[in-house]
Design an enzyme around this catalytic site. Structure first.
Site: not given
Ligand SMILES: [Zn+2]
Ligand SMILES: [Zn+2]
Ligand SMILES: [Zn+2]
Ligand SMILES: [Zn+2]
Ligand SMILES: [Zn+2]
Ligand SMILES: [Zn+2]
Ligand SMILES: [Zn+2]
Lengths: 434, 152
Positions: B88-89
């Site tokens: 998640c980035l």
């Protein structure tokens, strides 16, 4: 939604009829769900729904989306922040709610010209229409749209194409083969596509096949007769598949088929392109003429280019694009001249305003000086009178106060005359500063 | 509306697949779950491996970001080592997601991440530290994991 296909035979099953004919929502038609026939410029595609824009709006950051996509995006953003602003779905800039503006009309025209398949294609409508006309098509003409049953007493709907029957098609009938019950209007579709019992014999090989498979069977029936591939180009040879294969090897027309087909396709493509261009051209012409009309007050200043445009309007021209370019060029000149005239007028006006304001400033300072001196005089008079009254009250032996109080001339007679004179000079100095 | 966009994006990616990626649907009935096979990019320690990724599109897509996870274990600072393999980035974060971003961009982003990890945005701190301080060791470990878990 899903209905049992094995509903007990003999009972009228309206549900089943519905399941076989799922109708898309067409009132109103969801333009974002349509299937587009033409390929369109990818710049016309909404980045949210990936369809060509529907009622496009422009945000402050100049990104354009469908109105409904913007609404959807807003409804998915945080509750407290969306009251006054929205985050642009493309650049994440904060946009004030009211900073949503419509796009130029010409964009809507281009979008409405895109050709789409009728949303009722799944029911059999073969029509392809400009997107702008599709709602009209469904409402008024589409043979597969629902209209009220012609029978006064019946509240159900029928397809428009069945209106010709002039009677109610909602009575329940039984399929001769499988005994299930259907409304009359759905029976035919059931028989030709869904019935699991009804059989028919192939017209060529006399084999018994399910009615719903008949079409497929004929496609591959060994005894079926087929026309030569080049039938549409003039060969009238008809034979069963095997003989046909031999014929195809020799038929000169059949050999030409790919070529002819290609030519046909090209012709059609050119015709479509021409039609499209013609339409575009007429749109551009109308918008040009409206531009010319709005510019017409200035047109009599420069009648040379406009009259030449009028000439070319009547005369034949080798290419419309050239004509448009000429028009465009003359309009550009006109605009240049107008802007030059405007800037000249602007310069004149600002000179005038400056001169005028200088004069007014002088007047104002003059008036200020006058007011200042008046104030001084008033002050001087008041204080002189006050002094006088005191003097009168305390020392009655002095000179009479009447003369001093009633007129300014009297000021010269007393010793306090130096005070107002000095102040007068003071105020004039102040005024020159202004 | 979302459904139509997803179908369109899927068929576009089938027609013009990204280099070194194959996309399929585990279940034909559910357009919201995609499976992606991605070849370890050349020049990265993942070269020679094939990684299975899972892309899940929320019902609010495209207004909410898709989630991307590695089903194949991978030695990478931005992918969790647990069996979720989640990442998640960047553009996948809810507060950085743009509804106009395409899935194609998401997949390219994942591929770029294999070529160049972002240790400052890591979920696996140990691997990130190793990546920054002892690159040789990192490459060795990543290659070993690729060999062990991502064999063709
Ligand atoms: Zn849209
Ligand atoms: Zn924007
Ligand atoms: Zn129609
Ligand atoms: Zn009826
Ligand atoms: Zn039947
Ligand atoms: Zn047959
Ligand atoms: Zn022939």
């Amino acid at each position: 939604m899903a209905t049992p296909t094995s509903s007990s035979p003999g009972r009228p099953s309206f549900l089943q009829a519905d399941a076989t004919l799922q109708r898309p929502q067409v009132n109103p038609v969801d333009l974002r769900a349509l299937e587009y026939v033409d390929s369109y410029d990818h710049n016309l595609m909404c980045a949210i729904c990936h369809s060509p824009f529907v009622y496009p709006v422009r945000l402050e950051c100049e990104h354009v989306f469908c109105q409904r996509c913007v609404n959807d995006a807003m409804s998915h953003q945080d509750r407290d922040s969306r009251v006054y602003s929205i985050t642009c779905p493309s650049c994440r800039r904060r946009i004030e709610n009211r900073a949503i503006t419509p796009v130029p009309k010409i964009l809507s025209h281009i979008l409405d010209d895109l050709r789409v398949k009728c949303p009722l294609e799944c029911l059999g409508c073969p029509e392809v229409k400009a997107r702008g006309d599709i709602q009209d098509h469904v409402n008024k003409y589409c043979a597969y749209a629902e209209v009220k049953c012609p029978s006064e007493s019946c509240l159900l709907t029928v397809l428009r194409k069945d209106l010709d029957e002039q009677r109610c098609l909602h009575s329940v009938m039984k399929c001769e083969d499988c005994e299930s019950s259907f409304m009359e209007r759905d029976l035919e579709i059931h028989r030709s596509r869904h019935c699991e019992v009804g059989k028919a014999s192939c017209p060529d090989c006399n084999a018994q096949v399910l009615l719903r498979d008949l079409e497929g069977h004929i496609e591959c029936c060994p005894d079926a007769n087929f026309p030569c591939n080049a039938a549409e180009y003039g060969c009238d040879f008809v034979a069963i598949r095997e003989t046909l294969d031999e014929h195809l090897k020799m038929c000169p027309l059949a050999k030409l088929v790919p070529f002819l087909r290609m030519q046909n396709e090209r012709l059609e493509a050119h015709e479509a392109a021409l039609k499209h261009l013609r339409h575009k051209n007429s749109i551009l012409e109308t918008s040009l003429s409206t531009i010319q009309e709005t510019l017409s007050p200035s047109a009599n200043l420069i009648d040379a280019p406009s009259s030449s445009a009028a000439d070319s309007d009547t005369g034949p021209f080798d290419s419309t694009a050239h004509h448009l370019l000429c028009l465009h060029e003359s309009l550009r000149e006109e605009v240049n001249r107008v802007s030059a005239a405007v800037s000249e007028v602007d310069a004149k006006a600002s000179m005038m305003v400056m001169n005028e304001s200088l004069r007014i400033k002088e007047d104002l300072s003059h008036a200020n000086a006058v007011i200042g001196s008046m104030r001084m005089q008033l002050h001087w008079l008041m204080s002189a009178r006050l002094q006088n009254q005191q003097r009168v009250a305390i020392v009655r032996a002095q000179s009479s106060g009447d003369g001093l109080g009633s007129s300014t001339d009297a000021g010269g007679s007393s010793g306090s005359v130096e005070l107002p004179v000095r102040r007068l000079s003071d105020s004039t100095r102040q005024d020159t500063k202004l | 509306m979302a459904q139509k966009r997803i179908v369109k994006e899927y068929s576009e990616l089938q027609k013009k697949p990204l280099d070194g990626m194959r996309i399929s649907l585990p279940s034909e009935a559910d357009m919201h779950q995609w499976q992606i096979l991605i070849d370890g990019p050349k020049g990265s320690p993942y070269e020679g491996g094939v990684f299975t990724l899972h892309l899940s599109l929320p019902t609010e897509y495209p207004f909410k970001p898709p989630t991307l996870s590695f089903k194949t274990k991978i030695y990478h600072p931005n992918v969790t080592n647990d069996d979720k393999g989640s990442m998640c980035l960047g553009m996948l974060r809810a507060d950085e997601w743009k509804p106009s971003s395409k899935i194609e961009a998401v997949l390219s982003f994942a591929k770029a991440l294999l070529l160049e990890p972002q240790p400052d945005d890591a979920v696996e701190g140990g691997i990130a530290r190793e990546y920054k301080e002892n690159k040789k060791e990192f490459i060795k470990n990543a290659k070993a994991w690729t060999k062990q878990y991502a064999k063709k």
